[in-house]
Scaffold this active site. Sequence first.
Site, PDB file in Angstrom:
ATOM      1  N   LYS A  66       0.816  -1.073  -0.169  1.00 11.63           N
ATOM      2  CA  LYS A  66       0.111   0.071   0.204  1.00 11.63           C
ATOM      3  C   LYS A  66       0.867   1.224  -0.071  1.00 11.63           C
ATOM      4  O   LYS A  66       1.903   1.287   0.584  1.00 11.63           O
ATOM      5  CB  LYS A  66      -0.828   0.078   1.241  1.00 11.63           C
ATOM      6  CG  LYS A  66      -2.013   1.360   1.141  1.00 11.63           C
ATOM      7  CD  LYS A  66      -2.794   0.930   2.517  1.00 11.63           C
ATOM      8  CE  LYS A  66      -4.002   1.938   2.422  1.00 11.63           C
ATOM      9  NZ  LYS A  66      -4.830   1.836   3.831  1.00 11.63           N
ATOM     10  N   SER A 141      -9.847   2.238   2.697  1.00 12.67           N
ATOM     11  CA  SER A 141      -8.779   2.912   1.866  1.00 12.67           C
ATOM     12  C   SER A 141      -7.958   2.054   0.911  1.00 12.67           C
ATOM     13  O   SER A 141      -7.296   2.435   0.151  1.00 12.67           O
ATOM     14  CB  SER A 141      -8.019   4.050   2.586  1.00 12.67           C
ATOM     15  OG  SER A 141      -7.335   3.357   3.467  1.00 12.67           O
ATOM     16  N   SER A 165     -10.352  -0.205   6.834  1.00 13.92           N
ATOM     17  CA  SER A 165      -9.586   0.132   5.537  1.00 13.92           C
ATOM     18  C   SER A 165      -8.862  -1.285   4.950  1.00 13.92           C
ATOM     19  O   SER A 165      -8.611  -1.284   3.701  1.00 13.92           O
ATOM     20  CB  SER A 165      -8.280   1.148   5.338  1.00 13.92           C
ATOM     21  OG  SER A 165      -9.128   2.177   5.043  1.00 13.92           O
TER      22      SER A 165
HETATM   23  N1  GLN Z   1     -12.997   4.273   5.949  1.00 16.20           N
HETATM   24  C1  GLN Z   1     -12.463   4.830   7.201  1.00 16.20           C
HETATM   25  C2  GLN Z   1     -12.157   6.362   7.304  1.00 16.20           C
HETATM   26  O1  GLN Z   1     -12.323   7.152   6.243  1.00 16.20           O
HETATM   27  C3  GLN Z   1     -11.376   3.959   7.539  1.00 16.20           C
HETATM   28  C4  GLN Z   1      -9.909   4.459   7.056  1.00 16.20           C
HETATM   29  C5  GLN Z   1      -8.886   3.560   7.228  1.00 16.20           C
HETATM   30  O2  GLN Z   1      -9.254   2.258   7.648  1.00 16.20           O
HETATM   31  N2  GLN Z   1      -7.668   4.031   6.712  1.00 16.20           N
HETATM   32  O3  GLN Z   1     -11.771   6.883   8.334  1.00 16.20           O
END
Ligand code: GLN
Length: 458
Positions: A66, A141, A165
């Site tokens: 990532k 994400s 994410s």
């Molecule tokens: N979707 C969640 C957010 O936008 C989680 C993001 C993540 O785990 N990096 O905060």
Amino acid sequence: MKIASKDQSAVELVREALDKAHQYQNEYQVFNWINDEAIKQAEEIDRRIANGETVGRLAGVPYALKDNFLSKAGETTASALILEGFKSPVTATAVKKLEAEGAIMIGRTNLDAFAHGSSTENSYYGPTKNSKDTERVAGGSSGGSAVAVALGIVPFATGTDTGGSIRQPASFNGVYGLKPTYGAISRYGVVAMASSTDCVGFFAREAEDLDLLMEVCAGQDANDLTSLPDYYAASEAEEGPKKIGIIKDFDNEAIDSEIRNTLKQKIAELEAKGHEIVELEMPALKYALAAYYIIVPAEVSSNLSRHDGVRYAYRSEEAQTLDQLYEHTRGEGFMPENKRRIMIGNFVLSSGFYDAYYIKAAKARTVIINEYQKAFEQCDFILSPVSPNPAFKLGAKVNDPVAMYLEDVLSVPLNLAGLPGLSVPVGQTAEGLDLGLQLVGPRRSDKSLIKFAQELKG
Ligand code: GLN
């Protein structure tokens, strides 16, 4: 080891992965950067094998990183303009550990900029597409990493999970996604989002591979004072019948009917296999999303303050004064969602609002932690959906932040409590979209969770 086929050389494995990465790139936008130099590392591994030298447990295994993990290979952009061109002088501990075992990074995957989002549409480079339907989101994400594994480009990929994410894109693409216990793997060298919930974890097609990756990466690190002493290698997966907790309130109309049916079917299967189902009342979980979207922006606003146009990469050309340098660099370099979180974070931390928002959210977090503790006195694991719906259409939620935040309603509670969670691919919708279910365990139960995932998958 399940990941690498011993019949293939490292060069063959890496060449195949790179070919697929290039082949799928236009259609799916999985990578921010493809590491064609990876072949050289593969040659080195093959040379060592030919010389009879010992090689690591992941020797020659290609993987995708990532693009919010620092390493000297390529630029670490976190899919944001403000980091474009950033060549890291350090390498993340997790990356070091994977590479010490011979894993070979073939590319850096796309994400929502700074990991803020649930669809990978907040990327400066444009969205990654869902592996089953290119008109739909990959989830986020860590969308690029999930799709890299789902398309069979690589057997595993790294992700970060601050509020879902890893688990949500895993469930949107039919692969396993593990968010370990908070602190299991060092966060050193990972672009910080919310330090009190950020976790390093993995995507894989086989649950056993997650076990190996945890063996390799878990452990204490002097560079991350929140990292835990390595419990993973010493832990044993408990066999035998389990008590599986089901949260009553989660069976409601807000959750897609195909997901609810899949959950019911899995509950019946587990019962038939001799496991006991326990109904749980967890009323405090309904406050988790609100608490998360106060605590996380607060930490985000602090962590992102370091991007000032002086350090790192991007610097606006527009500035005449120092204030303008900050203003223009941050104004141009961050994505709208990043700015939204910085503003919310500053608001909830500002004097006058701190007690009303931040402190209240921190208290709600404690109530949630206690509620989980009580729940685990009654059951071994909690089973629930990962998200309220399968992969949605590109563009459907990206202009409606609250709708996007609601995506996270089932995934964020355990981040607040530091618990391990695993998204298990269990089926598909009538339309052929992937569905996952989420297993949650007490802290340090990661090994049992991975073991039980195989039982759940059936
Ligand atoms: N979707 C969640 C957010 O936008 C989680 C993001 C993540 O785990 N990096 O905060």
